[in-house]
Design a protein around this motif. Structure first.
Motif, PDB file in Angstrom:
ATOM      1  N   THR A 194       0.833  -1.199   0.000  1.00 23.45           N
ATOM      2  CA  THR A 194       0.000   0.000   0.000  1.00 23.45           C
ATOM      3  C   THR A 194       0.866   1.247   0.000  1.00 23.45           C
ATOM      4  OG1 THR A 194      -1.725  -1.180   1.195  1.00 23.45           O
ATOM      5  CG2 THR A 194      -1.824   1.221   1.228  1.00 23.45           C
ATOM      6  N   CYS A 234       1.091   3.974  -3.103  1.00 18.36           N
ATOM      7  CA  CYS A 234       0.884   5.416  -2.911  1.00 18.36           C
ATOM      8  C   CYS A 234       2.102   6.201  -3.373  1.00 18.36           C
ATOM      9  CB  CYS A 234       0.599   5.723  -1.442  1.00 18.36           C
ATOM     10  SG  CYS A 234      -0.990   5.102  -0.888  1.00 18.36           S
ATOM     11  N   SER A 256      -1.439  -0.123 -10.280  1.00 21.06           N
ATOM     12  CA  SER A 256      -2.892  -0.276 -10.230  1.00 21.06           C
ATOM     13  C   SER A 256      -3.378  -1.693  -9.927  1.00 21.06           C
ATOM     14  CB  SER A 256      -3.519   0.206 -11.538  1.00 21.06           C
ATOM     15  OG  SER A 256      -3.214  -0.676 -12.590  1.00 21.06           O
ATOM     16  N   GLU A 296      -5.560  -1.698  -6.784  1.00 21.30           N
ATOM     17  CA  GLU A 296      -6.643  -0.723  -6.685  1.00 21.30           C
ATOM     18  C   GLU A 296      -7.979  -1.454  -6.748  1.00 21.30           C
ATOM     19  OE1 GLU A 296      -6.180   2.168  -9.769  1.00 21.30           O
ATOM     20  OE2 GLU A 296      -4.428   3.071  -8.821  1.00 21.30           O
ATOM     21  N   ASP A 297      -8.885  -1.075  -5.904  1.00 17.82           N
ATOM     22  CA  ASP A 297     -10.225  -1.671  -5.850  1.00 17.82           C
ATOM     23  C   ASP A 297     -10.165  -3.186  -5.670  1.00 17.82           C
ATOM     24  OD1 ASP A 297     -11.358   0.881  -6.301  1.00 17.82           O
ATOM     25  OD2 ASP A 297     -11.108   0.621  -8.470  1.00 17.82           O
TER      26      ASP A 297
END
Length: 141
Positions: free
Chosen positions: A28, A32, A51, A54-55
């Motif tokens: 994480t 970022c 990515s 992500e989600d």
């Protein structure tokens, strides 16, 4: 009347879970950090190298793996998507594939002499040690 206390879990049985949690936190942080760096933007502006996670939906890891496979293909020289994919594969129980991605990501990272990310390198080293320990425990190493 004697009350029996439940047996406490040995630290070695919780260690893989702790390692996985630490790895997820490091990923994480890495995601970022990469999202803000100029290296995160590639020739394919549609898919960022960071990515993969992500989600992320833990109920749909197969979908996350498909997305991450596309990110790896879009960024063949970047160790970040491989690192992220190894986490997804670990969550899916695909340890062999996860360890292969860790080895490949570490190799790519070591090829980046001047732009090495020490945090990512440390994370990959820890994961590689975990892979070696797993192989040793299974009698393969």
């Amino acid at each position: 009347m004697t009350l029996l206390r439940p047996a406490r879990a040995d630290w070695r049985s919780r260690w893989p879970h702790s390692l996985l949690l630490i790895g997820a936190l490091l990923l994480t942080i890495q995601a970022c950090r990469n999202a803000k760096s100029p290296q995160a933007v590639s020739a394919d502006a549609q898919v960022k190298a960071s990515s993969c996670l992500e989600d992320l939906n833990l109920q749909r890891l197969d979908k996350a793996l498909d997305h991450c496979n596309a990110v790896v293909v879009s960024h063949p020289g970047n160790p970040v998507p491989l690192t992220d994919r190894s986490l997804i594969q670990t969550l899916m129980g695909r340890d062999e594939e996860a360890c292969a991605d860790v080895s490949q990501a570490l190799s790519l990272l070591k090829d980046q002499n001047k732009s090495r990310d020490p945090l990512l390198e440390h994370e990959l080293d820890v994961r590689q040690q975990s892979c070696k320990q797993r192989d040793t425990m299974a009698g393969n190493g």
